[in-house]
Scaffold this motif. Structure first.
Motif, PDB file in Angstrom:
ATOM      1  N   GLN A 183      40.838  29.595  43.662  1.00  0.00           N
ATOM      2  CA  GLN A 183      41.914  28.612  43.576  1.00  0.00           C
ATOM      3  C   GLN A 183      42.637  27.851  43.357  1.00  0.00           C
ATOM      4  N   GLY A 184      41.967  27.192  43.180  1.00  0.00           N
ATOM      5  CA  GLY A 184      41.719  25.431  42.285  1.00  0.00           C
ATOM      6  C   GLY A 184      42.075  25.423  40.670  1.00  0.00           C
ATOM      7  N   ALA A 185      41.220  26.941  40.553  1.00  0.00           N
ATOM      8  CA  ALA A 185      41.031  27.223  39.064  1.00  0.00           C
ATOM      9  C   ALA A 185      42.288  28.220  38.309  1.00  0.00           C
ATOM     10  N   LEU A 186      42.939  28.604  39.657  1.00  0.00           N
ATOM     11  CA  LEU A 186      43.830  29.842  39.594  1.00  0.00           C
ATOM     12  C   LEU A 186      45.176  28.512  39.219  1.00  0.00           C
ATOM     13  N   ASP A 187      45.295  27.810  40.620  1.00  0.00           N
ATOM     14  CA  ASP A 187      46.879  27.253  40.754  1.00  0.00           C
ATOM     15  C   ASP A 187      46.959  26.371  38.848  1.00  0.00           C
ATOM     16  N   SER A 241      39.671  32.873  49.953  1.00  0.00           N
ATOM     17  CA  SER A 241      40.230  33.548  49.931  1.00  0.00           C
ATOM     18  C   SER A 241      41.736  33.713  49.163  1.00  0.00           C
ATOM     19  N   LEU A 242      41.896  34.451  47.915  1.00  0.00           N
ATOM     20  CA  LEU A 242      42.557  34.275  46.923  1.00  0.00           C
ATOM     21  C   LEU A 242      43.934  34.933  46.609  1.00  0.00           C
ATOM     22  N   SER A 243      45.032  34.356  46.334  1.00  0.00           N
ATOM     23  CA  SER A 243      46.057  34.758  46.081  1.00  0.00           C
ATOM     24  C   SER A 243      46.456  34.530  44.397  1.00  0.00           C
ATOM     25  N   LEU A 261      41.116  37.074  56.440  1.00  0.00           N
ATOM     26  CA  LEU A 261      42.510  38.652  56.704  1.00  0.00           C
ATOM     27  C   LEU A 261      41.858  39.402  55.750  1.00  0.00           C
ATOM     28  N   SER A 262      41.917  38.669  53.797  1.00  0.00           N
ATOM     29  CA  SER A 262      41.979  39.495  53.206  1.00  0.00           C
ATOM     30  C   SER A 262      41.226  38.696  51.996  1.00  0.00           C
ATOM     31  N   GLY A 263      41.013  39.160  51.325  1.00  0.00           N
ATOM     32  CA  GLY A 263      39.968  38.984  49.948  1.00  0.00           C
ATOM     33  C   GLY A 263      40.655  38.110  48.607  1.00  0.00           C
ATOM     34  N   ILE A 264      41.352  39.501  48.186  1.00  0.00           N
ATOM     35  CA  ILE A 264      42.133  39.100  46.942  1.00  0.00           C
ATOM     36  C   ILE A 264      43.613  39.523  46.716  1.00  0.00           C
ATOM     37  N   ASP A 265      44.758  38.900  46.643  1.00  0.00           N
ATOM     38  CA  ASP A 265      46.196  39.239  47.349  1.00  0.00           C
ATOM     39  C   ASP A 265      46.673  39.027  46.020  1.00  0.00           C
ATOM     40  N   ILE A 266      47.365  40.053  44.327  1.00  0.00           N
ATOM     41  CA  ILE A 266      48.015  40.262  44.216  1.00  0.00           C
ATOM     42  C   ILE A 266      49.032  40.298  44.191  1.00  0.00           C
ATOM     43  N   SER A 267      50.417  39.380  43.932  1.00  0.00           N
ATOM     44  CA  SER A 267      51.951  40.130  43.340  1.00  0.00           C
ATOM     45  C   SER A 267      51.748  39.096  41.958  1.00  0.00           C
ATOM     46  N   ALA A 268      52.031  40.394  41.086  1.00  0.00           N
ATOM     47  CA  ALA A 268      51.523  39.676  39.606  1.00  0.00           C
ATOM     48  C   ALA A 268      51.339  40.699  38.603  1.00  0.00           C
ATOM     49  N   HIS A 269      52.133  39.994  37.414  1.00  0.00           N
ATOM     50  CA  HIS A 269      52.276  41.785  36.482  1.00  0.00           C
ATOM     51  C   HIS A 269      50.655  41.070  35.531  1.00  0.00           C
ATOM     52  N   THR A 313      40.981  42.745  56.523  1.00  0.00           N
ATOM     53  CA  THR A 313      41.785  44.117  56.251  1.00  0.00           C
ATOM     54  C   THR A 313      41.198  44.527  55.012  1.00  0.00           C
ATOM     55  N   TYR A 314      40.906  43.609  53.724  1.00  0.00           N
ATOM     56  CA  TYR A 314      41.427  44.313  52.635  1.00  0.00           C
ATOM     57  C   TYR A 314      40.767  43.553  51.795  1.00  0.00           C
ATOM     58  N   GLY A 315      39.327  44.218  50.946  1.00  0.00           N
ATOM     59  CA  GLY A 315      39.204  43.362  49.576  1.00  0.00           C
ATOM     60  C   GLY A 315      40.078  42.879  48.863  1.00  0.00           C
ATOM     61  N   ILE A 316      41.004  44.083  48.326  1.00  0.00           N
ATOM     62  CA  ILE A 316      42.053  43.331  47.488  1.00  0.00           C
ATOM     63  C   ILE A 316      42.954  43.879  47.914  1.00  0.00           C
ATOM     64  N   ALA A 317      44.128  43.540  48.030  1.00  0.00           N
ATOM     65  CA  ALA A 317      45.285  44.566  48.139  1.00  0.00           C
ATOM     66  C   ALA A 317      46.292  44.098  46.991  1.00  0.00           C
ATOM     67  N   ILE A 318      47.134  44.832  46.411  1.00  0.00           N
ATOM     68  CA  ILE A 318      48.317  44.686  45.252  1.00  0.00           C
ATOM     69  C   ILE A 318      49.652  44.834  46.165  1.00  0.00           C
ATOM     70  N   ARG A 319      50.490  44.307  45.700  1.00  0.00           N
ATOM     71  CA  ARG A 319      51.862  44.389  46.401  1.00  0.00           C
ATOM     72  C   ARG A 319      52.651  44.650  45.895  1.00  0.00           C
ATOM     73  N   PRO A 320      53.893  45.453  46.456  1.00  0.00           N
ATOM     74  CA  PRO A 320      54.629  45.342  45.788  1.00  0.00           C
ATOM     75  C   PRO A 320      55.149  44.754  44.048  1.00  0.00           C
ATOM     76  N   GLY A 321      55.621  45.848  43.281  1.00  0.00           N
ATOM     77  CA  GLY A 321      56.071  45.251  42.516  1.00  0.00           C
ATOM     78  C   GLY A 321      55.231  44.267  41.184  1.00  0.00           C
ATOM     79  N   SER A 322      54.209  44.701  41.660  1.00  0.00           N
ATOM     80  CA  SER A 322      52.663  44.575  40.461  1.00  0.00           C
ATOM     81  C   SER A 322      52.671  45.273  39.693  1.00  0.00           C
ATOM     82  N   GLU A 323      52.867  44.758  38.830  1.00  0.00           N
ATOM     83  CA  GLU A 323      51.816  45.952  37.196  1.00  0.00           C
ATOM     84  C   GLU A 323      51.456  45.846  35.833  1.00  0.00           C
ATOM     85  N   ASP A 324      50.260  47.022  35.761  1.00  0.00           N
ATOM     86  CA  ASP A 324      49.258  46.331  35.093  1.00  0.00           C
ATOM     87  C   ASP A 324      48.067  45.628  35.174  1.00  0.00           C
TER      88      ASP A 324
END
Length: 298
Positions: free
Chosen positions: A90-94, A112-114, A135-143, A159-170
């Motif tokens: 997460q530190g590298a992603l940020d 857990s990653l966002s 609660l979660s593994g990887i949470d994606i809200s992006a393109h 609850t989930y390993g990977i979640a792809i949230r509304p509005g995410s594409e590609d």
């Protein structure tokens, strides 16, 4: 004595030998002149202890500069080459933000990653993301996000390993191993946990252009891959979905490899379904299911 032009040739040495061949020399009128080529010159080798391409006798730092610009100092970047980093994904992603390509060093990461920045690639190459107790593994809200080669471990708190949230594409979810999620959905009354979950809010706000390929998902309570209400243009192919843990749903046991609701244009192809109650369950959806294999599926 004579007159002429002194030409200085800059030469990058290879194999520590310098030669001049096939030279054409002329006088000021353009007439060819006789000349003799010298023999190849053997260049002296220099010491380069740090292999940086600079000879030690002219190298300002034999070694490496630390984050403070001190030669061979102690303030070194973390494993993700982040100065002041904490050796977390997460530190590298940020730190790297939009356009990041994170090559995860081998090891186990308890986090857990966002992902909220676009054009991000997370290349785990087998590194383990252990989200047991989370609660979660990887949470994606992006393109334009790629998750490749991660092993994601959950438990009864996940609850989930990977979640792809509304509005995410590609979004591409490739070559991952996901297992252990067993906490029922905390956002609604569904008894399911998920290996991979994608969902939208309505027809105007849904994930789309999703490729979920070559993953192995197992020992998840309920669903391997779930396309909740409102997703579009989804390919689910060449995954190995097996041994999901049955949960009680409407007084019946349920374990499913792929499920979808209100999905437009979904392709479920060439997957292997084993030891499940249901292979694929697509409600009020359009698409194609073909070329899959089924073993121990009711």
């Amino acid at each position: 004595q004579g007159d002429g032009v002194l030409t200085v040739l800059e030469y990058v040495a290879t194999d520590y030998e310098a030669c001049i061949e096939n030279v054409v020399i002329s006088d000021p009128d353009g007439n060819a002149m006789d000349y003799e080529e010298g023999e190849c010159v053997v260049l002296p080798q220099c010491d380069d202890a740090d292999n940086d391409g600079i000879c030690d006798d002219v190298d300002d730092c034999i070694g490496q500069y630390d984050c403070d610009g001190i030669c061979n100092g102690e303030n070194l970047p973390d494993d993700f080459d982040v100065c002041g980093g904490d050796n977390t994904i997460q530190g590298a992603l940020d730190h790297y933000g939009e356009g990041a390509h994170i090559n995860v060093p081998p090891g186990t990461y308890y986090e857990s990653l966002s992902i909220t920045n676009n054009f991000v690639t997370l290349d785990c190459d087998g590194a383990v993301l252990d989200v047991s107790g989370m609660l979660s593994g990887i949470d994606i809200s992006a393109h334009h996000v790629i998750i490749d080669g991660c092993e994601i471990i959950g438990d009864a708190s996940t609850t989930y390993g990977i979640a792809i949230r509304p509005g995410s594409e590609d979004i591409e979810i490739l070559n991952n191993i996901i297992y252990g999620m067993a906490l029922e959905n905390q956002s609604n009354d569904s008894p399911l946990a998920y290996g991979i979950l994608a969902y939208g809010n309505d027809v105007s706000d849904m994930p789309q252009h999703l490729n979920i390929m070559d993953n192995e998902i197992y020992y998840v309570a309920g669903a391997g891959i779930s396309l909740g209400s409102w997703t579009q243009n989804v390919t689910i192919s060449d995954n190995y979905l097996h041994d999901m843990i049955p949960v009680v749903y409407m007084d019946n046991l349920l374990s499913v490899g792929v499920q979808a609701q209100f999905t437009n244009n979904v392709m479920v192809e060439n997957n292997s379904f084993e030891n499940l109650i249901i292979g694929s369950n697509l409600l009020f959806s359009s698409g194609v299911v073909w070329g899959n294999s089924y073993e121990g599926v009711a």
